[in-house]
Write a protein that holds these residues in place. Sequence first.
Motif, mmCIF file in Angstrom:
data_model
loop_
_atom_site.group_PDB
_atom_site.id
_atom_site.type_symbol
_atom_site.label_atom_id
_atom_site.label_comp_id
_atom_site.label_asym_id
_atom_site.label_seq_id
_atom_site.Cartn_x
_atom_site.Cartn_y
_atom_site.Cartn_z
ATOM 1 N N PHE A 186 -0.894 4.623 -0.266
ATOM 2 C CA PHE A 186 -1.431 5.230 0.233
ATOM 3 C C PHE A 186 -2.993 4.730 0.508
ATOM 4 O O PHE A 186 -3.246 3.850 0.012
ATOM 5 N N THR A 187 -3.550 5.245 1.729
ATOM 6 C CA THR A 187 -4.710 4.523 2.146
ATOM 7 C C THR A 187 -5.614 5.935 2.436
ATOM 8 O O THR A 187 -5.211 6.816 3.261
ATOM 9 N N TYR A 188 -7.055 5.860 2.017
ATOM 10 C CA TYR A 188 -8.051 6.968 2.141
ATOM 11 C C TYR A 188 -9.195 6.165 2.919
ATOM 12 O O TYR A 188 -9.621 5.234 2.219
ATOM 13 N N THR A 189 -9.637 6.426 4.104
ATOM 14 C CA THR A 189 -10.765 5.793 4.850
ATOM 15 C C THR A 189 -11.791 7.038 4.765
ATOM 16 O O THR A 189 -11.553 8.144 5.350
ATOM 17 N N ALA A 243 -16.452 4.324 6.225
ATOM 18 C CA ALA A 243 -15.413 3.221 6.638
ATOM 19 C C ALA A 243 -15.070 2.573 5.264
ATOM 20 O O ALA A 243 -14.202 1.600 5.559
ATOM 21 N N PRO A 265 -14.512 9.244 6.295
ATOM 22 C CA PRO A 265 -14.832 9.185 7.793
ATOM 23 C C PRO A 265 -16.466 9.046 8.044
ATOM 24 O O PRO A 265 -17.141 8.979 7.272
ATOM 25 N N ALA A 266 -16.791 8.861 9.497
ATOM 26 C CA ALA A 266 -18.320 8.561 9.632
ATOM 27 C C ALA A 266 -19.144 10.019 9.254
ATOM 28 O O ALA A 266 -18.381 10.722 9.295
ATOM 29 N N ASP A 286 0.914 -1.261 -0.099
ATOM 30 C CA ASP A 286 -0.133 -0.028 0.014
ATOM 31 C C ASP A 286 0.925 1.066 0.036
ATOM 32 O O ASP A 286 1.898 1.150 0.870
#
Lengths: 142, 97
Positions: free
Chosen positions: A38-41, A113, A43-44, A36
């Motif tokens: 880069f990671t993008y999650t 998420a 948000p709530a 990996d």
Amino acid sequence: MRISSYAVARPAWYDRQPVEIAYQFSGSTGGFTNGDQFTYTVPAGKLFYLDSAFGGQWVATAVTASGVCQSAVVITPSGGTSVQPVDTRTYVQLTAGTTQIQNLGGSILVKPAGTVIGYAVITATGGDVRMSCAVHGIEFSQ
Amino acid sequence: MIVRVGITLTGNVLQPLSIPLPTWSLLVADVTIPRAIVDVPDGDVPADVAAYVAATPTPDLITPLLTPFPAALARSWREHLARRYDLGEARWKPEVA
């Protein structure tokens, strides 16, 4: 006597606190750690409209031992199965000048998420393979 | 915000490291130390952790921290992420390393 009322109009998605999100990875043989990049999650309370994704690899100098060369964008919905709508993956021995590029056709809406990951791997050895993956989108309030 | 964090090794040659944050962009990592310097959104870092990062220089992957990362700040960061990403129990446990 009130005979009608209008609910408060809700702004369009692009007017609901939009935040422009972009990630870019570039690397070449021996110059980055596999996996990996880069990671993008999401948000709530937000949604993410992924409008552009790109993966590419091009060979400046041929490899000396063949293996995996992969540049991909991986989308994993929350609680769902991951998909790789952009994936350049080669297993054969590459020759100098070879190019593989892939652009996302269309767009993807990612829910809270859910993750968007840029992934790049070289297990082929020797030579000089250039890798790139990038994403762009708009995060906005649900 | 650019932060140096400790990372977990997975033993998988294709995915050798795991970064304990929900959203990040990798700048440089060394799996033998193991540490990584990543760029994280400002909104993912609570004010107290941001102040610690600003006060504690990490010019490379090797130089140790001047002051150890306090457990209270680690807890603050975990809880901040759990609230922001609304996943109940803290899922990411990042530490400046």
